[in-house]
Design a protein around this motif. Structure first.
Motif, PDB file in Angstrom:
ATOM      1  N   ARG A   1      -6.480  30.972 148.173  1.00 22.00           N
ATOM      2  CA  ARG A   1      -7.071  31.314 146.890  1.00 22.00           C
ATOM      3  C   ARG A   1      -8.241  32.250 147.158  1.00 22.00           C
ATOM      4  N   SER A   2      -8.298  33.320 146.390  1.00 20.66           N
ATOM      5  CA  SER A   2      -9.342  34.312 146.591  1.00 20.66           C
ATOM      6  C   SER A   2      -9.935  34.700 145.241  1.00 20.66           C
ATOM      7  N   GLU A   3     -11.127  35.237 145.280  1.00 22.70           N
ATOM      8  CA  GLU A   3     -11.808  35.657 144.061  1.00 22.70           C
ATOM      9  C   GLU A   3     -12.136  37.142 144.165  1.00 22.70           C
ATOM     10  N   VAL A   4     -11.858  37.884 143.097  1.00 25.25           N
ATOM     11  CA  VAL A   4     -12.254  39.289 143.021  1.00 25.25           C
ATOM     12  C   VAL A   4     -13.143  39.457 141.794  1.00 25.25           C
ATOM     13  N   SER A   5     -14.054  40.393 141.897  1.00 22.10           N
ATOM     14  CA  SER A   5     -15.012  40.559 140.795  1.00 22.10           C
ATOM     15  C   SER A   5     -14.480  41.475 139.692  1.00 22.10           C
ATOM     16  N   GLU A   6     -13.529  42.366 140.034  1.00 26.98           N
ATOM     17  CA  GLU A   6     -12.998  43.293 139.033  1.00 26.98           C
ATOM     18  C   GLU A   6     -11.470  43.354 139.122  1.00 26.98           C
ATOM     19  N   LEU A   7     -10.826  43.583 137.985  1.00 29.42           N
ATOM     20  CA  LEU A   7      -9.363  43.643 137.935  1.00 29.42           C
ATOM     21  C   LEU A   7      -8.796  44.761 138.806  1.00 29.42           C
ATOM     22  N   LYS A   8      -9.509  45.854 138.960  1.00 32.02           N
ATOM     23  CA  LYS A   8      -9.007  46.967 139.767  1.00 32.02           C
ATOM     24  C   LYS A   8      -8.845  46.590 141.241  1.00 32.02           C
ATOM     25  N   ASP A   9      -9.466  45.501 141.676  1.00 38.02           N
ATOM     26  CA  ASP A   9      -9.394  45.069 143.074  1.00 38.02           C
ATOM     27  C   ASP A   9      -8.242  44.090 143.347  1.00 38.02           C
ATOM     28  N   VAL A  10      -7.497  43.724 142.309  1.00 36.49           N
ATOM     29  CA  VAL A  10      -6.440  42.722 142.452  1.00 36.49           C
ATOM     30  C   VAL A  10      -5.339  43.197 143.406  1.00 36.49           C
ATOM     31  N   ASP A  11      -4.856  44.435 143.244  1.00 34.20           N
ATOM     32  CA  ASP A  11      -3.779  44.943 144.112  1.00 34.20           C
ATOM     33  C   ASP A  11      -4.193  44.922 145.582  1.00 34.20           C
ATOM     34  N   ARG A  12      -5.380  45.399 145.871  1.00 37.89           N
ATOM     35  CA  ARG A  12      -5.855  45.448 147.253  1.00 37.89           C
ATOM     36  C   ARG A  12      -5.987  44.037 147.826  1.00 37.89           C
ATOM     37  N   GLU A  13      -6.542  43.137 147.048  1.00 38.84           N
ATOM     38  CA  GLU A  13      -6.731  41.762 147.519  1.00 38.84           C
ATOM     39  C   GLU A  13      -5.396  41.050 147.688  1.00 38.84           C
ATOM     40  N   ALA A  14      -4.437  41.297 146.790  1.00 37.10           N
ATOM     41  CA  ALA A  14      -3.102  40.692 146.901  1.00 37.10           C
ATOM     42  C   ALA A  14      -2.412  41.169 148.172  1.00 37.10           C
ATOM     43  N   SER A  15      -2.502  42.448 148.495  1.00 36.00           N
ATOM     44  CA  SER A  15      -1.903  42.982 149.727  1.00 36.00           C
ATOM     45  C   SER A  15      -2.542  42.351 150.955  1.00 36.00           C
ATOM     46  N   LYS A  16      -3.834  42.204 150.915  1.00 32.55           N
ATOM     47  CA  LYS A  16      -4.575  41.592 152.036  1.00 32.55           C
ATOM     48  C   LYS A  16      -4.151  40.128 152.216  1.00 32.55           C
ATOM     49  N   LEU A  17      -4.055  39.387 151.105  1.00 33.45           N
ATOM     50  CA  LEU A  17      -3.640  37.984 151.179  1.00 33.45           C
ATOM     51  C   LEU A  17      -2.225  37.852 151.728  1.00 33.45           C
ATOM     52  N   TYR A  18      -1.329  38.718 151.272  1.00 34.21           N
ATOM     53  CA  TYR A  18       0.053  38.662 151.720  1.00 34.21           C
ATOM     54  C   TYR A  18       0.135  38.863 153.233  1.00 34.21           C
ATOM     55  N   ALA A  19      -0.563  39.852 153.745  1.00 32.61           N
ATOM     56  CA  ALA A  19      -0.543  40.132 155.187  1.00 32.61           C
ATOM     57  C   ALA A  19      -1.085  38.938 155.975  1.00 32.61           C
ATOM     58  N   ILE A  20      -2.150  38.347 155.506  1.00 29.39           N
ATOM     59  CA  ILE A  20      -2.742  37.180 156.189  1.00 29.39           C
ATOM     60  C   ILE A  20      -1.770  36.007 156.165  1.00 29.39           C
ATOM     61  N   LEU A  21      -1.186  35.738 155.003  1.00 30.80           N
ATOM     62  CA  LEU A  21      -0.270  34.610 154.857  1.00 30.80           C
ATOM     63  C   LEU A  21       0.989  34.790 155.698  1.00 30.80           C
ATOM     64  N   GLN A  22       1.565  35.980 155.657  1.00 31.86           N
ATOM     65  CA  GLN A  22       2.784  36.227 156.420  1.00 31.86           C
ATOM     66  C   GLN A  22       2.525  36.046 157.914  1.00 31.86           C
ATOM     67  N   GLY A  23       1.419  36.569 158.402  1.00 30.78           N
ATOM     68  CA  GLY A  23       1.080  36.418 159.819  1.00 30.78           C
ATOM     69  C   GLY A  23       0.893  34.960 160.207  1.00 30.78           C
ATOM     70  N   ALA A  24       0.225  34.191 159.344  1.00 29.23           N
ATOM     71  CA  ALA A  24      -0.029  32.778 159.640  1.00 29.23           C
ATOM     72  C   ALA A  24       1.256  31.964 159.668  1.00 29.23           C
ATOM     73  N   VAL A  25       2.127  32.171 158.692  1.00 25.63           N
ATOM     74  CA  VAL A  25       3.385  31.418 158.635  1.00 25.63           C
ATOM     75  C   VAL A  25       4.292  31.799 159.798  1.00 25.63           C
ATOM     76  N   ASP A  26       4.447  33.091 160.033  1.00 27.89           N
ATOM     77  CA  ASP A  26       5.321  33.545 161.120  1.00 27.89           C
ATOM     78  C   ASP A  26       4.841  33.048 162.479  1.00 27.89           C
ATOM     79  N   ALA A  27       3.542  32.963 162.671  1.00 29.40           N
ATOM     80  CA  ALA A  27       3.007  32.484 163.948  1.00 29.40           C
ATOM     81  C   ALA A  27       3.308  31.001 164.160  1.00 29.40           C
ATOM     82  N   GLN A  28       3.408  30.245 163.091  1.00 27.78           N
ATOM     83  CA  GLN A  28       3.605  28.807 163.211  1.00 27.78           C
ATOM     84  C   GLN A  28       5.065  28.375 163.231  1.00 27.78           C
ATOM     85  N   ILE A  29       5.968  29.146 162.662  1.00 28.66           N
ATOM     86  CA  ILE A  29       7.346  28.682 162.476  1.00 28.66           C
ATOM     87  C   ILE A  29       8.273  29.056 163.638  1.00 28.66           C
ATOM     88  N   VAL A  30       7.769  29.675 164.699  1.00 33.04           N
ATOM     89  CA  VAL A  30       8.632  30.072 165.812  1.00 33.04           C
ATOM     90  C   VAL A  30       9.201  28.894 166.581  1.00 33.04           C
TER      91      VAL A  30
END
Length: 167
Positions: A28-57
């Protein structure tokens, strides 16, 4: 105005004996402005994908059918686990694909060596190691070569193998 973004990434992997394992992470993340949602969503996705892939091998312990028909837990090592047992032999394709290849073999009185020859010409690997997509190509080739039983009219339903690219 604060905007909260909640993102989840999940992965499920099929294992032998109709088993599977899955892993997911939610952030869960917080952004101060709506224009930052796309950037924050991309950042979250990359972090989540890396974390899951590292654990499920590591698949850990999975049920593996024994020759007696009972199941036990054994370490399976690093594998995607998509194998199917038939008469003690492991196939990497679906059960239906394996059964169709064996049916074509039996109906046309082919030797497994003939099927292996075609598989090796197409993929440089034995038929039993082919994944579902590759096995579909092999089955298509077998049906083109041998067709439905008796379709060639030569008595035994067989023609000498020649790859489709050379016809």
């Amino acid at each position: 105005m604060a905007v909260f973004i909640e993102a989840n990434y999940s992965k499920k992997i099929g294992l032998p004996a109709y088993s599977s394992h899955s892993f997911s992470v939610t952030l869960r993340s917080e952004v101060s402005e709506l224009k930052d949602v796309d950037r924050e969503a991309s950042k979250l996705y990359a972090i989540l994908q890396g974390a899951v892939d590292a654990q499920i091998v590591e698949t850990g312990y999975t049920p593996v059918p024994l020759s007696s028909g009972s199941e036990s837990n054994r370490p399976s090592g690093r594998t995607n686990g998509h194998t199917h047992q038939s008469d003690g032999e492991s196939w990497n394709c679906s059960d239906k694909q394996r059964d169709l290849v064996l049916k074509i073999r039996d109906e046309h009185k082919l030797g497994m060596d003939q099927i292996e020859e075609i598989s090796k010409q197409l993929f440089q690997r034995p038929a039993k190691t082919l994944n579902k997509l590759e096995m579909s190509v092999l089955i298509k080739e077998l049906l083109e070569e041998f067709g439905p039983k008796g379709a060639t009219g030569n008595g035994n339903g067989r023609r000498p193998y020649q790859p489709a690219s050379r016809r």
